[in-house]
Design an enzyme around this catalytic site. Structure first.
Site, PDB file in Angstrom:
ATOM      1  N   GLY A  31       1.021  10.708   2.249  1.00  0.00           N
ATOM      2  CA  GLY A  31       1.616   9.426   2.607  1.00  0.00           C
ATOM      3  C   GLY A  31       2.542   8.955   1.515  1.00  0.00           C
ATOM      4  O   GLY A  31       2.161   8.928   0.346  1.00  0.00           O
ATOM      5  N   ASN A 108      -7.857   5.934   6.833  1.00  0.00           N
ATOM      6  CA  ASN A 108      -6.760   6.620   7.519  1.00  0.00           C
ATOM      7  C   ASN A 108      -7.182   6.884   8.955  1.00  0.00           C
ATOM      8  O   ASN A 108      -8.290   6.525   9.360  1.00  0.00           O
ATOM      9  CB  ASN A 108      -6.350   7.905   6.783  1.00  0.00           C
ATOM     10  N   TYR A 247      -0.036  22.054   8.618  1.00  0.00           N
ATOM     11  CA  TYR A 247       1.033  21.298   7.975  1.00  0.00           C
ATOM     12  C   TYR A 247       0.587  20.310   6.889  1.00  0.00           C
ATOM     13  O   TYR A 247       1.170  20.252   5.817  1.00  0.00           O
ATOM     14  CB  TYR A 247       1.851  20.539   9.046  1.00  0.00           C
TER      15      TYR A 247
END
Ligand code: 5GP
Ligand code: MG
Length: 470
Positions: A31, A108, A247
């Site tokens: 982030g 999150n 990813y």
């Protein structure tokens, strides 16, 4: 709503703000919109947070200020935000003061019944400053009449979705992972204390000793007596997000027992077994597809080249608001090395295709540099469904794999050939079965009820055009 983000907690350590800074620096890839740290010395709380990268938000003075009253515990956060909820009131961690407790929370993920909970809480008198899961959790907690732990367990049981929470009270720290374990969370031992983080790379950064992953449906509590495990949901197989391996996570992290670099390397090998094509050079798209490209080249017996250079100072291309800006951002981020491309047949290996911006732009660039043939191999399956759990692909209209067949995508991006790794191939590469992972973006089989998104998905069913045969 939050997204992937990085969460962090430190219990019983010296200079926790300093350590939190270093650990958040290691979690930066999760982030980049904002960062924050709150600390407590068991009496009072201090915190600082702002928009920007960890190193932009905090200078030495800010960290020293946080560490000046001998705090022992900390929570920290790096935030990944979509354009529309990237507002100042959403920056984490969040600190709450109530007659019954003071606590700081970071989280999150994505709560799918957020709208309903938010509405109900407002009807009971809650006022919201943000659109964050933290605020929902704080209101649920203090509305509960029990002691803290049962209140936490009960509050968690009203949430549906993907989430991790780290909650810091004056002398206790709690780490929570949702019942499906969508996102990673682990903890380690650091001297006489503990560190909990989204990824093990943050533990390594601090020199902490990895203890274990937090289990799906588990609350790990750190207090003066040590570590205690509580459950709020039955022990069951989780549904880890495959995009963590493909990813999101850093290659040096180990997620639920599997190293991320190894995972990617193995997806590349499997991709080669499924669809290797002859070429002069295999070229990985930096950074997240490099390990997959290595595995692909190795298994295919083809030469690998670092034919694309990534500008170290470039920003994020994925999150830019318009297609034109995203294309420009890709161009500023990645450049082909002309002599490796000119007159050559190349295979570009990337980790995923979402909108198709990256690969389309790359093909255009290597063709302009004289590539004779451009093949594309993707180390994950074709995405056909929006993700509601945190991966930033929930805008269905942008999802190229939802609209087009593989041949249709190949045509649109201008590749000579295109292949995706199959879902069985992906699971095989990771050594996981399909019921241990979330496959929603590849299968539209969502592992939880969709709540706020139910109507949205129903409306898609109607509009969906049957896949054209080529
Ligand atoms: P596309 O350009 O097709 O929209 O997105 C695919 C590219 O973005 C891939 O190179 C992949 O590494 C990256 N990517 C995939 N998913 C995400 C995501 O959720 N966030 C960000 N920032 N990048 C992503
Ligand atoms: Mg990429």
């Amino acid at each position: 709503m939050n997204h992937e983000c990085g969460v962090l907690g430190l219990y019983n350590v010296q200079k926790p703000a300093n350590k939190a800074y270093n650990a958040l620096y290691a979690l930066q890839h999760r982030g980049q919109e904002s960062a924050g740290i709150f600390v407590t010395n068991g009496e009072s709380f201090q915190g600082y947070k702002n928009f920007g990268l960890v190193r932009q938000v905090f200078d030495e003075e800010a960290i020293d200020r946080l560490d000046q009253n001998e705090p022992r515990h900390a929570v920290g956060h790096v935030r990944y935000a979509g354009a529309k909820d990237n507002i100042v009131s959403n920056i984490q961690p969040m600190f709450f003061r109530h007659l019954r407790a003071e606590f700081a929370i970071c989280s999150n993920g994505s709560i799918l019944n957020y709208d309903k909970l938010n509405h109900d809480l407002q009807n009971q008198g809650s006022i919201f400053q943000s659109t964050s899961n933290c605020e929902i959790m704080a209101h649920l907690l203090v509305r509960n009449s029990g002691t803290f732990l049962p209140a936490l367990q009960e509050s968690l049981n009203t949430l549906v979705g993907s989430y991790c929470f780290v909650i810091m009270r004056k002398n206790r720290l709690y780490a929570v992972r949702d019942p499906k374990g969508f996102m990673p969370l682990c903890y380690g031992k650091l001297g006489d204390g503990y560190v909990v983080a989204s990824e093990s790379c943050a533990l390594d950064m601090l020199g902490a000793e990895f203890v274990r992953d937090v289990e799906p449906g588990e609350i790990v509590e750190f207090n003066k007596d040590g570590v205690r495990s509580h459950r709020f949901a039955p022990k069951q197989a989780g549904a880890i997000c495959l995009m963590e391996y493909i990813y999101f996570a850093r290659p040096d992290s180990t997620v639920d027992g599997l190293n991320v670099h190894q995972a990617r390397y193995q997806t590349g090998m499997e991709l080669a077994r499924e669809s290797a094509v002859d070429c002069d050079w295999v070229i990985g798209v930096p950074d997240s597809a490099l390990a997959a490209a290595q595995g692909y080249a190795q298994a295919a017996g083809l030469p690998l080249q670092s034919g694309l250079i990534k500008n170290k100072y470039s920003g994020r291309s994925f999150i830019e608001p318009t297609n034109q800006k995203r294309r420009l951002a890709v161009q500023m981020k990645l450049s082909p090395i002309r002599y490796l491309i000119d007159g050559k047949s190349v295979t570009l290996v990337d980790d995923s295709i979402v909108r198709g911006t990256t690969v389309r732009q790359l093909i255009k660039m290597v063709r302009e540099f004289g590539a004779r043939e451009v093949h594309v191999r993707i180390a994950s399956p074709k995405m056909i469904g929006p993700c509601f759990y945190g991966v930033d692909s929930s805008d269905y209209n942008d999802l190229i794999g939802a609209k087009k067949s593989i041949e249709g995508i190949r045509e649109e991006i201008g590749a000579d050939s295109l292949a995706f790794l199959s879902l069985p191939g992906l699971c095989k590469a990771l050594g996981l079965s399909q019921d241990q992972v979330c496959t929603a973006c590849y299968t539209e089989k969502y592992p939880t009820d969709l709540h706020d998104f139910e109507d949205f998905v129903q409306s898609l069913e109607v509009k969906k055009v049957p896949e054209r045969w080529y």
